[in-house]
Design an enzyme around this catalytic site. Structure first.
Site, PDB file in Angstrom:
ATOM      1  N   HIS A 190       0.812  -1.226   0.000  1.00  0.00           N
ATOM      2  CA  HIS A 190       0.000   0.000   0.000  1.00  0.00           C
ATOM      3  C   HIS A 190       0.842   1.272   0.000  1.00  0.00           C
ATOM      4  CE1 HIS A 190      -3.795  -2.241   1.576  1.00  0.00           C
ATOM      5  NE2 HIS A 190      -3.377  -2.652   0.395  1.00  0.00           N
ATOM      6  N   SER A 194      -0.931  -1.005  -5.760  1.00  0.00           N
ATOM      7  CA  SER A 194      -0.768  -2.225  -6.564  1.00  0.00           C
ATOM      8  C   SER A 194      -0.132  -1.914  -7.908  1.00  0.00           C
ATOM      9  CB  SER A 194      -2.133  -2.862  -6.818  1.00  0.00           C
ATOM     10  OG  SER A 194      -2.709  -3.269  -5.610  1.00  0.00           O
ATOM     11  N   LYS A 216     -15.356  -7.811  -6.443  1.00  0.00           N
ATOM     12  CA  LYS A 216     -14.524  -8.674  -7.289  1.00  0.00           C
ATOM     13  C   LYS A 216     -13.823  -9.747  -6.434  1.00  0.00           C
ATOM     14  CE  LYS A 216     -11.244  -8.279 -11.078  1.00  0.00           C
ATOM     15  NZ  LYS A 216     -10.323  -7.402 -11.793  1.00  0.00           N
ATOM     16  N   ASP A 217     -13.339  -9.329  -5.259  1.00  0.00           N
ATOM     17  CA  ASP A 217     -12.678 -10.289  -4.366  1.00  0.00           C
ATOM     18  C   ASP A 217     -13.660 -11.325  -3.846  1.00  0.00           C
ATOM     19  OD1 ASP A 217     -10.175  -9.302  -4.673  1.00  0.00           O
ATOM     20  OD2 ASP A 217     -10.156  -8.106  -2.839  1.00  0.00           O
ATOM     21  N   GLU A 260       4.691 -33.964  -1.312  1.00  0.00           N
ATOM     22  CA  GLU A 260       3.442 -33.514  -1.909  1.00  0.00           C
ATOM     23  C   GLU A 260       3.732 -32.842  -3.250  1.00  0.00           C
ATOM     24  OE1 GLU A 260      -0.173 -33.382   0.138  1.00  0.00           O
ATOM     25  OE2 GLU A 260       1.022 -35.106  -0.409  1.00  0.00           O
TER      26      GLU A 260
END
Lengths: 367, 306
Positions: A190, A194, A216-217, A260
């Site tokens: 921040h 972004s 959107k998130d 994994e």
């Protein structure tokens, strides 16, 4: 401050769904901590009873099977989104525009890998035990101090009760460290705002975070939960190993020990180098190389959006990553062994090309 | 997945919005008509080439492959929303009880697990009482045996692993609670193993007490063929052919490893319905909120110096 960070934060208009990864990872981290908390209420970190306690969770604890399925598959999804997130940063050169955010992010990746490894040991199945044995033994490659360090990590002369106890403690506490690091990651993010697909921070158009990116998130979170539901309800064991349904037995080594899926590319790199120390260094460097990108990447470079060879190199790197992942799951025999060596070289070479290309492109084509 | 997500949201892979790409930059990027084709071609070549190499390398036979992989069988419970065949689970329990239980334990199963799946509560209580369970110590400090209860685990046929090995030529019969999950191939492997006994091929020598089964890693297995036609009589009258017995016991073992199987799929179905609805609503809201920004037109109006 919270309102500034979550509601009125000026955000670039042009960021695509690839910028959803960070918030999804944040939610997934919280989800893992929560499901892990419930699992820990029934789990017993005791060598004799651990395997039975996991079965108790699966059979007797109310909805225990659901919590375990979601927690185990949540870890896999965490790495899916982590790799997509790192991939997006790499593609759009976030390491140049946001170097401090990038550095913290790589640290989060390292800590997440450690946490996932510790968690994989906890069910105390065959692959848990032998995975722990193989991975902790890598520390023995440290010159002079290696054997002592390994025993210090084990808390004894082999992987045993002390190892299980401390692995459980660390697996419980490390996600909170990841949470703290994520906070730092956000603070640094921040600071400048972004990145965006154009690759520079001189945003021509910004919009408030809320309501545009909150909605959107939320779509992203629901897609995440749908993926979790598909894995947890319909294919809960598809990403696991059958050997982990067998109680750990130090006297019986599984035919094919493998980690994994999310560690397989690094595992292939480890196996591709004959020297133990060299293999361990290459293994660590397969991730640690990301730390060097902000140092190597030139600030005045042309953004990747305007550097076609950079984009092609990125996708070639993705192909190398996928093939290495596949090789990590293959048996240790020819031609897989011979193939892993050159691919390891190409994997590291791709990063060199990635940091060099934008500057070369600027000199050769643009100006 | 990512490509699908990108397409469904009408955003090409990792592409900047064309409206924000300045014209000079577009000339040298891959976003032109031809440039885009070249980018996709190169990308496809890289991915396709990798896939071809991987597939080609996976073709040769290796020493580690000298085991017969079981074929995929059309289990009725394989469907995404299909439940286990409970009649088969019930018959499979009969096979386990009358054939497998002589050597194999199922230590993670309790008699209470049978209630409403394989039998009624009263039947399960009666079933448990057939077993003698060691309990204690009593007031005199002595261990004693009592009839089993619903909360008791299935009894182990042997007192310990050593006794089990001694009774089976040194081979330890594995616990069957998680055998389907603990073997590559799952129930396909179990079925193939139980029906896959044959005489050893020429040149294969077996030690005393070993049997040949092409599906078992190495081929030499300590367990003799256990299932034959009509070796037991099913209580529901189903003809007990070898393949029927193998199918039923494999289905039972599938249930034993995943007793939550049916509930899990049911909850999953409900979860997907709810999540689909929520995704639809949220995606609509997202589009609604963004519609003003998405449909606006930006125009450059040159300054007038008159």
């Amino acid at each position: 401050m919270l309102a500034e960070s979550l509601l009125s934060l000026p955000s670039p208009l042009s960021i695509s769904i690839w910028w959803n990864g960070g918030s999804i990872l944040g939610v997934l981290l919280g989800f893992q901590i929560l499901t892990g908390l419930f699992l820990s209420m029934h789990y017993t970190a005791d060598m004799v009873n651990t395997f039975s306690s996991v079965i108790h969770i699966m059979r007797d604890a109310p909805m225990g099977w659901l919590f375990r399925n979601l927690h185990a598959n949540g870890a896999s999804l965490f790495f899916v989104f982590m790799y997509l997130h790192v991939g997006r940063g790499l593609y759009y050169q976030s390491y140049i525009s946001q170097p401090r955010t990038w550095m913290i992010g790589v640290t989060i990746l390292f800590v997440s890998m450690g946490t996932a490894f510790l968690g994989y040991v906890l069910p105390w199945g065959q692959m848990s035990f032998w995975g722990a044995t193989v991975i902790t033994n890598l520390l023995s490659a440290i010159p002079y101090l290696g054997p002592s360090v390994v025993e210090w990590v084990w808390g004894g002369f082999c992987v045993g009760q002390s190892t299980l106890n401390r692995f459980f403690s660390l697996h419980f506490i490390l996600p909170f460290l990841i949470g703290g690091l994520s906070g730092l990651h956000l603070i640094f993010l921040h600071e400048k705002g972004s990145t965006n697909p154009l690759g520079d921070l001189n945003h021509v158009s910004k919009i408030p975070f809320h309501p545009y990116f909150t909605w959107k998130d939320m779509v992203g979170f629901l897609v995440l939960f749908t993926m979790l539901a598909i894995l947890g309800f319909f294919y809960p064991t598809i990403l696991g190993d059958p050997d982990n349904f067998i109680h750990a037995n130090p006297m019986v080594t599984p035919v094919h020990i493998q980690p994994e899926w999310y560690f397989l590319f690094a595992y292939a790199i480890l196996r591709s180098i004959p020297s133990k120390l060299g293999g361990v260094i290459a293994l660590v460097m397969s991730i640690a190389i990301l730390y060097f990108l902000p140092i190597a990447g030139a600030k005045g470079a042309v953004p990747s959006s305007f550097t076609p060879p950079y984009q092609v190199t990125f996708w070639v790197l993705v192909v190398f990553f996928i093939i290495l992942t596949w090789l990590g799951a293959c048996p240790i025999e020819e031609p897989y062994l011979s193939l892993a060596g050159p691919l390891t070289v190409l994997y590291f070479l791709s990063f060199l090309v990635l940091v060099s290309l934008p500057v070369l492109w600027k000199k050769l084509v643009l100006f | 997945m990512a490509a699908f997500a990108g397409r469904t949201t009408k955003q090409a892979l990792l592409r900047a919005k064309p409206a924000f790409v300045n014209q000079k930059a577009t000339l040298v990027s891959l976003r032109g008509k031809n440039g885009k084709k070249v980018a996709w071609l190169l990308g496809s070549l890289a991915v396709g080439g990798g896939t071809v190499v991987a597939t080609a390398l996976a073709q040769p036979a290796f020493a580690s492959d000298l085991v017969l992989h079981p074929p995929k069988f059309p289990w009725t419970h394989n469907g995404h929303l299909a439940a286990l065949d409970h009649a088969s689970v019930r018959r499979g329990y009969e096979v386990y009880k009358q054939v497998c239980a002589a050597c194999h334990s199922m230590k993670y199963l309790c008699y209470r697990n049978l209630v409403n799946v394989i039998m009624t509560e009263d039947e399960a209580k009666a079933e448990a009482e057939e077993a003698l369970v060691e309990d204690g110590p009593n007031d005199a400090g002595e261990m004693f045996e009592r009839p089993g209860k619903l909360s008791d685990h299935f009894p182990d046929p042997y007192k310990n692993d050593e006794q089990a090995r001694a009774a089976n030529n040194g081979a330890l019969p594995p616990d069957l609670s998680y055998i389907v999950l603990a073997r590559h191939g799952g129930e396909d492997y179990i079925f193939s193993l139980l029906t896959g006994y044959s005489d050893p091929p020429a040149g294969v020598k077996l030690m005393e007490g070993q049997h040949f089964n092409a599906y078992f890693p190495g081929g030499a297995i300590g367990m003799a063929q256990a299932l034959y036609n009509e070796i037991i009589e099913y209580s529901d009258g189903t003809p007990a052919t070898q393949s029927q017995l193998a199918k039923d016991v494999a289905t039972f073992l599938k249930w034993a490893g995943e007793p939550e199987h049916d509930v899990r799929k049911l909850y999953g179905f409900r979860a997907l319905i709810i999540l689909s609805f929520l995704i639809g609503v949220t995606y609509y809201m997202k589009r609604h909120k963004w519609s003003v920004l998405k449909s606006r037109k930006l125009a450059f109006k040159p300054p007038s110096y008159k």
